[in-house]
Design an enzyme around this catalytic site. Structure first.
Site, PDB file in Angstrom:
ATOM      1  N   HIS A   1      -4.916   6.156   7.936  1.00  0.00           N
ATOM      2  CA  HIS A   1      -4.299   5.327   6.920  1.00  0.00           C
ATOM      3  C   HIS A   1      -2.792   5.266   7.172  1.00  0.00           C
ATOM      4  O   HIS A   1      -2.155   6.283   7.443  1.00  0.00           O
ATOM      5  CB  HIS A   1      -4.556   5.894   5.523  1.00  0.00           C
ATOM      6  CG  HIS A   1      -5.978   5.745   5.077  1.00  0.00           C
ATOM      7  ND1 HIS A   1      -6.320   5.372   3.802  1.00  0.00           N
ATOM      8  CD2 HIS A   1      -7.143   5.904   5.754  1.00  0.00           C
ATOM      9  CE1 HIS A   1      -7.645   5.332   3.701  1.00  0.00           C
ATOM     10  NE2 HIS A   1      -8.161   5.659   4.880  1.00  0.00           N
TER      11      HIS A   1
ATOM     12  N   GLU B   1       1.017   5.762   0.515  1.00  0.00           N
ATOM     13  CA  GLU B   1       0.403   7.031   0.883  1.00  0.00           C
ATOM     14  C   GLU B   1       1.068   8.110   0.037  1.00  0.00           C
ATOM     15  O   GLU B   1       2.263   8.016  -0.289  1.00  0.00           O
ATOM     16  CB  GLU B   1       0.572   7.331   2.367  1.00  0.00           C
ATOM     17  CG  GLU B   1      -0.057   6.301   3.298  1.00  0.00           C
ATOM     18  CD  GLU B   1      -1.557   6.130   3.139  1.00  0.00           C
ATOM     19  OE1 GLU B   1      -2.211   7.082   2.629  1.00  0.00           O
ATOM     20  OE2 GLU B   1      -2.070   5.073   3.525  1.00  0.00           O
TER      21      GLU B   1
ATOM     22  N   ASP C   1      -2.012  -0.900   6.496  1.00  0.00           N
ATOM     23  CA  ASP C   1      -3.012  -1.217   5.480  1.00  0.00           C
ATOM     24  C   ASP C   1      -2.578  -2.408   4.634  1.00  0.00           C
ATOM     25  O   ASP C   1      -3.414  -3.220   4.210  1.00  0.00           O
ATOM     26  CB  ASP C   1      -3.261  -0.001   4.586  1.00  0.00           C
ATOM     27  CG  ASP C   1      -4.090   1.072   5.298  1.00  0.00           C
ATOM     28  OD1 ASP C   1      -4.441   0.855   6.471  1.00  0.00           O
ATOM     29  OD2 ASP C   1      -4.375   2.108   4.683  1.00  0.00           O
TER      30      ASP C   1
ATOM     31  N   GLU D   1      -5.680  18.219   3.075  1.00  0.00           N
ATOM     32  CA  GLU D   1      -6.618  17.114   2.865  1.00  0.00           C
ATOM     33  C   GLU D   1      -5.897  15.769   2.943  1.00  0.00           C
ATOM     34  O   GLU D   1      -6.413  14.802   3.505  1.00  0.00           O
ATOM     35  CB  GLU D   1      -7.319  17.251   1.515  1.00  0.00           C
ATOM     36  CG  GLU D   1      -8.172  18.502   1.348  1.00  0.00           C
ATOM     37  CD  GLU D   1      -7.370  19.709   0.909  1.00  0.00           C
ATOM     38  OE1 GLU D   1      -7.984  20.781   0.722  1.00  0.00           O
ATOM     39  OE2 GLU D   1      -6.138  19.581   0.726  1.00  0.00           O
TER      40      GLU D   1
ATOM     41  N   ASP E   1       0.859  -1.184   0.000  1.00  0.00           N
ATOM     42  CA  ASP E   1       0.000   0.000   0.000  1.00  0.00           C
ATOM     43  C   ASP E   1       0.893   1.231   0.000  1.00  0.00           C
ATOM     44  O   ASP E   1       2.064   1.168   0.424  1.00  0.00           O
ATOM     45  CB  ASP E   1      -0.917   0.010   1.219  1.00  0.00           C
ATOM     46  CG  ASP E   1      -1.922   1.157   1.170  1.00  0.00           C
ATOM     47  OD1 ASP E   1      -2.715   1.209   0.213  1.00  0.00           O
ATOM     48  OD2 ASP E   1      -1.879   2.019   2.069  1.00  0.00           O
TER      49      ASP E   1
END
Length: 237
Positions: A150, A9, A155, A52, A7
């Site tokens: 997250h 980010e 994850d 965000e 995963d």
């Protein structure tokens, strides 16, 4: 078979808009079982962190400012994944960012035929249901109580469990046959359980002894109006 579940980010939704990779976590599976080997790294994106994105993963520009550039860690990352299949959720998003970083490093891109997308697997297996990682963890009873924000490695660990369930669950390891590959590359006839030699053992004595039968009869005789008397069949004379 070795597989890598991973995963990422990022600072945003698309590398085409100048967004960068900031974290990657990888989990190694061998025959769909976690080996305990993993790879995890944060990267300095050399840009600001939109509020965000920080709200999703909690990684600030200040935190990432002293982390290595992806180009400084690329060899370690590529060595870990090797040539294994790569599994991700909504995989094209993650692969888009990884290939964008590889391109910036002047490295060969990862080919699409290595990609396994668990989002596509989930849509095929559970049409009409929710297919987020959280929803799939709930469906399969996978504990995600420690997932506050997250995080790439966390994850990836959760996704590894989801991937095993999507592809048959733990019972896939309980095969009652083995297969061999011939020199021509074809799968030979499986060795079936019925062809295996059977060793018979002497049966153990299990009948009640005379003493046990006597104790049982004495116990029964002391019962007051046992139920089976009422249920005994009526025999016509």
């Amino acid at each position: 078979m070795r597989e890598i579940v991973f995963d990422t980010e990022t600072t945003g939704l698309s590398p085409k808009d100048g967004h960068r990779l900031v974290e990657i976590g990888c989990v190694e599976l061998v025959n769909r079982v976690e080996t305990g080997n993993s790879y995890h790294a944060w990267f300095n994106p050399e840009r600001d962190m939109p509020i965000e994105a920080e709200a999703v993963h909690g990684l600030s520009a200040a935190f990432l400012s002293d982390k290595p550039l992806f180009s400084h860690s690329v060899d370690e990352f590529l060595a870990f994944i090797g040539d294994s299949p790569l599994i991700a959720h909504n995989a094209m998003f993650d692969f888009g960012f990884i290939n964008a970083e590889l391109e910036l490093c002047g490295r060969p891109l990862i080919l699409v035929d290595r990609i396994v997308d668990t989002l596509a697997l989930a849509r095929g297996r559970h049409p009409g249901a929710k297919h987020t990682l959280d929803a799939l963890c709930t469906r399969y009873g996978i504990d995600r109580s420690h997932r506050i924000k997250h995080g790439a490695l966390l994850d990836a660990q959760l996704l590894a469990q989801v991937y095993v369930e999507l592809t048959g669950g733990r019972q896939i390891g309980l095969m009652l046959r083995t297969e061999e590959t011939t020199a021509a590359g074809t799968v030979a006839e499986p060795i079936r359980l019925r062809n295996a030699p059977v060793t018979m053992r002497v049966p153990r004595p299990h009948a009640a002894s005379a003493e046990e039968l006597a104790r049982h009869a004495a116990f029964i005789s002391g019962l007051n109006d046992p139920l089976w008397h009422a249920l005994a069949p009526v025999v016509d004379p």
